[in-house]
Design a protein around this motif. Structure first.
Motif, PDB file in Angstrom:
ATOM      1  N   MET A  56      15.785 -10.273 -10.031  1.00 59.98           N
ATOM      2  CA  MET A  56      16.710 -11.061  -9.194  1.00 59.98           C
ATOM      3  C   MET A  56      17.432 -12.078 -10.050  1.00 59.98           C
ATOM      4  SD  MET A  56      15.866 -13.351  -5.796  1.00 59.98           S
ATOM      5  CE  MET A  56      15.234 -11.919  -4.931  1.00 59.98           C
ATOM      6  N   HIS A  57      18.693 -12.323  -9.731  1.00 58.27           N
ATOM      7  CA  HIS A  57      19.467 -13.296 -10.494  1.00 58.27           C
ATOM      8  C   HIS A  57      18.932 -14.699 -10.235  1.00 58.27           C
ATOM      9  CE1 HIS A  57      22.861 -15.708 -11.885  1.00 58.27           C
ATOM     10  NE2 HIS A  57      23.170 -14.669 -12.628  1.00 58.27           N
ATOM     11  N   PRO A  58      18.798 -15.528 -11.292  1.00 55.55           N
ATOM     12  CA  PRO A  58      18.251 -16.869 -11.115  1.00 55.55           C
ATOM     13  C   PRO A  58      18.979 -17.695 -10.070  1.00 55.55           C
ATOM     14  CG  PRO A  58      18.415 -16.333 -13.454  1.00 55.55           C
ATOM     15  CD  PRO A  58      19.062 -15.216 -12.704  1.00 55.55           C
ATOM     16  N   THR A  59      20.302 -17.480  -9.902  1.00 56.80           N
ATOM     17  CA  THR A  59      21.048 -18.308  -8.958  1.00 56.80           C
ATOM     18  C   THR A  59      20.514 -18.143  -7.537  1.00 56.80           C
ATOM     19  OG1 THR A  59      23.009 -18.137 -10.320  1.00 56.80           O
ATOM     20  CG2 THR A  59      23.329 -18.845  -8.054  1.00 56.80           C
ATOM     21  N   ARG A  60      20.234 -16.892  -7.127  1.00 60.36           N
ATOM     22  CA  ARG A  60      19.766 -16.678  -5.762  1.00 60.36           C
ATOM     23  C   ARG A  60      18.392 -17.291  -5.567  1.00 60.36           C
ATOM     24  NH1 ARG A  60      20.813 -11.050  -6.498  1.00 60.36           N
ATOM     25  NH2 ARG A  60      23.044 -10.699  -6.480  1.00 60.36           N
ATOM     26  N   MET A  61      17.536 -17.157  -6.562  1.00 66.08           N
ATOM     27  CA  MET A  61      16.201 -17.748  -6.445  1.00 66.08           C
ATOM     28  C   MET A  61      16.283 -19.266  -6.429  1.00 66.08           C
ATOM     29  SD  MET A  61      13.719 -15.345  -8.707  1.00 66.08           S
ATOM     30  CE  MET A  61      12.311 -16.165  -8.003  1.00 66.08           C
ATOM     31  N   LEU A  62      17.206 -19.831  -7.218  1.00 65.40           N
ATOM     32  CA  LEU A  62      17.362 -21.284  -7.252  1.00 65.40           C
ATOM     33  C   LEU A  62      17.739 -21.816  -5.884  1.00 65.40           C
ATOM     34  CD1 LEU A  62      19.224 -21.880 -10.587  1.00 65.40           C
ATOM     35  CD2 LEU A  62      17.091 -22.942  -9.916  1.00 65.40           C
ATOM     36  N   ASN A  63      18.657 -21.133  -5.207  1.00 69.07           N
ATOM     37  CA  ASN A  63      19.089 -21.619  -3.910  1.00 69.07           C
ATOM     38  C   ASN A  63      17.938 -21.655  -2.918  1.00 69.07           C
ATOM     39  OD1 ASN A  63      21.716 -21.971  -4.732  1.00 69.07           O
ATOM     40  ND2 ASN A  63      22.335 -19.891  -4.172  1.00 69.07           N
TER      41      ASN A  63
ATOM     42  N   ALA B   7       3.276 -23.009 -17.683  1.00 69.09           N
ATOM     43  CA  ALA B   7       3.306 -21.594 -18.046  1.00 69.09           C
ATOM     44  C   ALA B   7       3.220 -21.450 -19.562  1.00 69.09           C
ATOM     45  CB  ALA B   7       4.586 -20.957 -17.519  1.00 69.09           C
ATOM     46  N   ALA B   8       3.025 -20.219 -20.015  1.00 67.85           N
ATOM     47  CA  ALA B   8       2.937 -19.974 -21.456  1.00 67.85           C
ATOM     48  C   ALA B   8       4.236 -20.358 -22.160  1.00 67.85           C
ATOM     49  CB  ALA B   8       2.597 -18.509 -21.720  1.00 67.85           C
ATOM     50  N   THR B   9       5.358 -20.263 -21.460  1.00 74.27           N
ATOM     51  CA  THR B   9       6.650 -20.728 -21.957  1.00 74.27           C
ATOM     52  C   THR B   9       7.095 -21.863 -21.054  1.00 74.27           C
ATOM     53  OG1 THR B   9       7.167 -18.443 -22.568  1.00 74.27           O
ATOM     54  CG2 THR B   9       8.970 -20.029 -22.621  1.00 74.27           C
ATOM     55  N   TYR B  10       7.489 -22.983 -21.659  1.00 76.42           N
ATOM     56  CA  TYR B  10       7.751 -24.173 -20.847  1.00 76.42           C
ATOM     57  C   TYR B  10       8.850 -25.017 -21.494  1.00 76.42           C
ATOM     58  CZ  TYR B  10       4.668 -26.190 -24.405  1.00 76.42           C
ATOM     59  OH  TYR B  10       4.096 -26.571 -25.604  1.00 76.42           O
ATOM     60  N   ILE B  11       9.345 -25.986 -20.726  1.00 78.82           N
ATOM     61  CA  ILE B  11      10.348 -26.921 -21.235  1.00 78.82           C
ATOM     62  C   ILE B  11       9.629 -27.961 -22.088  1.00 78.82           C
ATOM     63  CG2 ILE B  11      12.079 -28.645 -20.614  1.00 78.82           C
ATOM     64  CD1 ILE B  11      12.411 -27.061 -17.951  1.00 78.82           C
ATOM     65  N   GLY B  12       9.967 -27.990 -23.380  1.00 74.67           N
ATOM     66  CA  GLY B  12       9.279 -28.894 -24.293  1.00 74.67           C
ATOM     67  C   GLY B  12       9.992 -30.204 -24.512  1.00 74.67           C
TER      68      GLY B  12
ATOM     69  N   THR C  22      16.573 -18.464 -19.419  1.00 69.96           N
ATOM     70  CA  THR C  22      17.692 -19.126 -18.756  1.00 69.96           C
ATOM     71  C   THR C  22      17.227 -20.462 -18.227  1.00 69.96           C
ATOM     72  OG1 THR C  22      18.620 -17.000 -18.079  1.00 69.96           O
ATOM     73  CG2 THR C  22      19.412 -18.943 -16.915  1.00 69.96           C
ATOM     74  N   VAL C  23      18.082 -21.464 -18.357  1.00 69.96           N
ATOM     75  CA  VAL C  23      17.776 -22.772 -17.789  1.00 69.96           C
ATOM     76  C   VAL C  23      18.803 -23.086 -16.717  1.00 69.96           C
ATOM     77  CG1 VAL C  23      19.131 -24.078 -19.489  1.00 69.96           C
ATOM     78  CG2 VAL C  23      17.242 -25.185 -18.308  1.00 69.96           C
ATOM     79  N   ALA C  24      18.336 -23.678 -15.623  1.00 72.93           N
ATOM     80  CA  ALA C  24      19.221 -24.094 -14.533  1.00 72.93           C
ATOM     81  C   ALA C  24      19.123 -25.605 -14.380  1.00 72.93           C
ATOM     82  CB  ALA C  24      18.837 -23.399 -13.238  1.00 72.93           C
TER      83      ALA C  24
ATOM     84  N   LEU D 186      13.249 -23.533 -15.804  1.00 73.56           N
ATOM     85  CA  LEU D 186      13.275 -22.514 -16.861  1.00 73.56           C
ATOM     86  C   LEU D 186      12.906 -21.181 -16.244  1.00 73.56           C
ATOM     87  CD1 LEU D 186      13.581 -22.029 -19.965  1.00 73.56           C
ATOM     88  CD2 LEU D 186      11.093 -22.342 -20.110  1.00 73.56           C
ATOM     89  N   TRP D 187      13.696 -20.143 -16.566  1.00 76.33           N
ATOM     90  CA  TRP D 187      13.539 -18.821 -15.949  1.00 76.33           C
ATOM     91  C   TRP D 187      13.465 -17.740 -17.029  1.00 76.33           C
ATOM     92  CZ3 TRP D 187      13.645 -18.476 -10.503  1.00 76.33           C
ATOM     93  CH2 TRP D 187      14.028 -19.648  -9.851  1.00 76.33           C
ATOM     94  N   HIS D 188      12.755 -16.641 -16.661  1.00 74.19           N
ATOM     95  CA  HIS D 188      12.744 -15.435 -17.505  1.00 74.19           C
ATOM     96  C   HIS D 188      12.758 -14.219 -16.599  1.00 74.19           C
ATOM     97  CE1 HIS D 188      10.775 -12.208 -19.980  1.00 74.19           C
ATOM     98  NE2 HIS D 188      11.727 -12.613 -20.795  1.00 74.19           N
ATOM     99  N   ASP D 189      13.837 -13.431 -16.687  1.00 74.39           N
ATOM    100  CA  ASP D 189      13.983 -12.224 -15.871  1.00 74.39           C
ATOM    101  C   ASP D 189      13.730 -12.506 -14.398  1.00 74.39           C
ATOM    102  OD1 ASP D 189      14.677 -10.678 -18.029  1.00 74.39           O
ATOM    103  OD2 ASP D 189      12.632  -9.951 -18.393  1.00 74.39           O
ATOM    104  N   GLY D 190      14.302 -13.584 -13.881  1.00 76.22           N
ATOM    105  CA  GLY D 190      14.175 -13.911 -12.469  1.00 76.22           C
ATOM    106  C   GLY D 190      12.885 -14.594 -12.085  1.00 76.22           C
ATOM    107  N   GLU D 191      11.986 -14.826 -13.046  1.00 74.75           N
ATOM    108  CA  GLU D 191      10.712 -15.493 -12.759  1.00 74.75           C
ATOM    109  C   GLU D 191      10.803 -16.968 -13.151  1.00 74.75           C
ATOM    110  OE1 GLU D 191       5.995 -15.458 -14.179  1.00 74.75           O
ATOM    111  OE2 GLU D 191       7.454 -14.067 -15.069  1.00 74.75           O
ATOM    112  N   LEU D 192      10.428 -17.834 -12.233  1.00 73.74           N
ATOM    113  CA  LEU D 192      10.414 -19.258 -12.510  1.00 73.74           C
ATOM    114  C   LEU D 192       9.228 -19.599 -13.391  1.00 73.74           C
ATOM    115  CD1 LEU D 192      11.531 -22.134 -11.987  1.00 73.74           C
ATOM    116  CD2 LEU D 192      10.008 -22.229  -9.982  1.00 73.74           C
TER     117      LEU D 192
END
Length: 616
Positions: free
Chosen positions: A1-8, A201-206, A234-236, A292-298
């Motif tokens: 899923m595109h990050p924009t739709r999940m963000l909304n 998560a294993a990948t995070y905003i540092g 991707t970052v939103a 922070l997103w990866h392939d539609g996953e927050l």
């Protein structure tokens, strides 16, 4: 899923308090989140009771070496403080801390944070070394996931080395003598700011940095990913003013970072622009949420804030948001009687900001201390400018300068995004560089730190050496404790001859104001230390405490304060001033407040005098 739709679906405007977002999270217990510009919900405070012992003979090397625990200490209060439960102000070079904790559920990666540990900390978790950090005023973080036990209590141990006689480390006002003398105060050893853990998560905003771009009506945003780095991150970024959404952007991370300028809708005319500008009079903060997103996953969510404002120099004036702004600062040592450098509570930090404003000041000069980020949060939120100054070393050597450069770099990194910060000051009164007039290496150090600071943060003015013997500087700071208002008025009356006399002949504090080769080039002149009137209501003129001058009663105190403030408010030569000082600090009784923050005269009278306003 595109990050924009999940963000909304995922994001909504943050909860507000007095019209602005509040970063004290519900469910956080007695402690506010220690890092207010990168707030996560899943965190645990490790403040509270720890095992503790001094190790004067340096007998212990490892946490499993049969350490004999002699005390219980309350973190984050240093062992020299009464609030810690130890209250020992003797000479102790090494001390140890230990506690257990249980992990709350959450992400697979666990980060351990220390706000500040003075001076050299080595950290073990369950017998594994997880951190080794030098520098008494800056934070550090460790990924402790690899050292965690699968269940049960986790054992955290900290060894701290802090040589009380070492003058080649940044130590500020910490005394090297057994008892506080002159202008130096009790030492602070070990943990003195919050300790906490958070699960991510294993990948995070540092890292997250905000840069207001006033001229373009933009907000610069830099986001750095850390941990198990992946492609296609991707970052939103969303930014609100109250409930009004100002920006909703998504960026692909390149080399695990994104750096963008977010253009706000510029109304053009000043009256409309001012609705978004931050100032002490209208401290408008913009709330932000970064995901922070990866392939539609927050993967990660942090809540933050920023502001739109500018600080600059235009000829002989300090400028805020493009307009000349007179600085009314008070010098603040940042000590408390029972907790020393550590704040008693978040409420105490907020109260100090409120009191500075109630006294009529629009800013503080934090003197020889890198303040807790929670203080800067309240200064951001309530509207108080902060002049940030590096704690000094007192011996010049390559080791001292190396330590200072490393720690000062970390200070700028930590506090860069706070809108309240207006000026950086690496040196004060030639401390640590005592032979500026004679030794080129000392001059080189000041000039190098000035240019390094301007490189790391080109958005703020820098004072290379505050007080006297100036070389590379954007503002000329003068320290002058002549408490005779008439002499001060005559000295700083504006005229060409007065300027020539001041810079070529006058020597406030017995020092030349500018070094040879660095004449005054028209920079703003700020009287950055003056006053220092001692008034001790309990002991009067017989007090053992001291100041740069002394009065024996409230009427005399108010009279000389008013007359000094009339001079500095009306002297055309000055772009601002900084009165010494905010509160009594140990043997120095020259505060406008007592050490427990009781005003020495009615606040409305002190505030009117500070602003040179006559009350009816």
């Amino acid at each position: 899923m595109h990050p924009t739709r999940m963000l909304n679906d995922h994001l909504s405007p943050p909860n507000t308090h007095d019209g602005q977002a509040e970063t004290v999270l519900p469910g956080a217990g007695a402690f506010a989140y220690p890092r207010p510009q990168m707030v996560r919900e899943n965190w645990q405070s490790l403040n509270g009771a720890w095992r503790f012992t001094f190790d004067n003979e340096r007998r212990y090397r490892l946490p499993d070496g049969g350490i004999g625990w002699t005390h219980e200490i309350i973190v984050p209060f240093p062992p020299e403080s009464q609030a810690s439960g130890v209250g020992d102000r003797g000479f102790h070079r090494v001390c140890w801390y230990q506690r257990e904790f249980l992990l709350q559920p959450g992400g697979p990666c666990v980060l351990l944070h220390f706000g500040a540990v003075d001076y050299h900390a080595k950290v073990w978790l369950n017998g594994h070394v997880v951190a080794d950090h030098e520098g008494g005023h800056t934070p550090f973080v460790a990924n402790i996931s690899h050292a965690l036990l699968p269940d049960g209590p986790q054992v955290l141990t900290v060894r701290v080395e802090d040589d009380p006689h070492d003058l080649a480390k940044p130590r500020g006002k910490q005394d090297w003598q057994l008892l506080p003398h002159s202008i130096w105060y009790p030492r602070t050893t070990g943990i003195w700011q919050s300790v906490w853990i958070e699960r991510v998560a294993a990948t995070y905003i540092g890292k997250l940095r905000w840069t207001p771009v006033f001229e373009g009506y933009e907000i610069g945003c830099e986001v750095f990913a850390m941990g198990d780095l992946q492609d296609d991150l991707t970052v939103a970024v969303r930014i609100w003013h109250g409930s009004n959404l100002l920006a909703d952007d998504q960026y692909k991370l390149i080399e695990n970072e994104a750096s963008r300028k977010i253009a706000l809708s510029d109304p053009g005319i000043d009256d409309s622009r001012n609705e978004l500008l931050w100032s002490p009079e209208r401290p408008i903060l913009l709330d932000a949420e970064v995901t922070l997103w990866h392939d539609g996953e927050l993967l990660d969510t942090v809540k933050s804030y920023t502001a739109l404002r500018s600080v600059a120099i235009n000829r002989d004036r300090f400028m805020l948001n493009g307009r000349p702004y007179p600085l009314r600062l008070v010098l603040d040592q940042g000590y408390w009687p029972d907790t020393l450098l550590a704040a008693p509570s978040d409420d105490a930090l907020r109260r100090d900001v409120e009191l500075a404003k109630a006294l009529g000041f629009n800013g503080v000069r934090k003197h020889q201390k890198i303040e807790d980020p929670r203080y800067l949060y309240w200064a951001d939120r309530l509207g108080l400018l902060v002049w940030e100054e590096m704690p000094s070393t007192y011996r010049f050597s390559s080791k001292a300068i190396t330590r200072m450069v490393r720690e000062w770099t970390d200070v700028i990194e930590r506090d860069y995004s706070h809108p309240c910060i207006l000026v950086w000051v690496p040196f004060n009164e030639s401390w640590g560089v005592p032979n500026l007039t004679a030794i080129q290496a000392h001059r080189n150090a000041v000039e190098a730190l000035y240019h390094l600071t301007r490189t790391l943060d080109p958005t703020r003015p820098v004072i290379g050496n505050d007080g006297w013997e100036a070389s590379a500087t954007d503002i000329l700071g003068i320290h002058d404790y002549d408490c005779d208002p008439e002499r001060l008025q005559a000295r700083y009356a504006i005229s060409d001859s007065a300027r020539t006399t001041l810079f070529d002949q006058r020597r406030p504090g017995g020092r030349i104001l500018t070094l040879d080769g660095f004449p005054h080039r028209g920079q703003p002149i700020v009287l950055t230390e003056f006053g220092g009137i001692a008034f001790d209501r309990e002991q009067g003129e017989s007090a053992e405490t001291w100041g740069y001058a002394r009065v024996g009663n409230e009427a005399a105190f108010l009279d000389i304060y008013r007359r000094l403030m009339t001079v500095v408010n009306t002297a055309q030569m000055f772009s601002g001033f900084c009165y010494t000082q905010f509160a009594d600090t140990f043997q120095e009784a020259n505060g406008l407040l007592t050490a427990d923050r009781t005003p020495k005269a009615a606040l409305e009278l002190l505030s009117a005098a500070t602003r040179n306003i006559r009350l009816n």
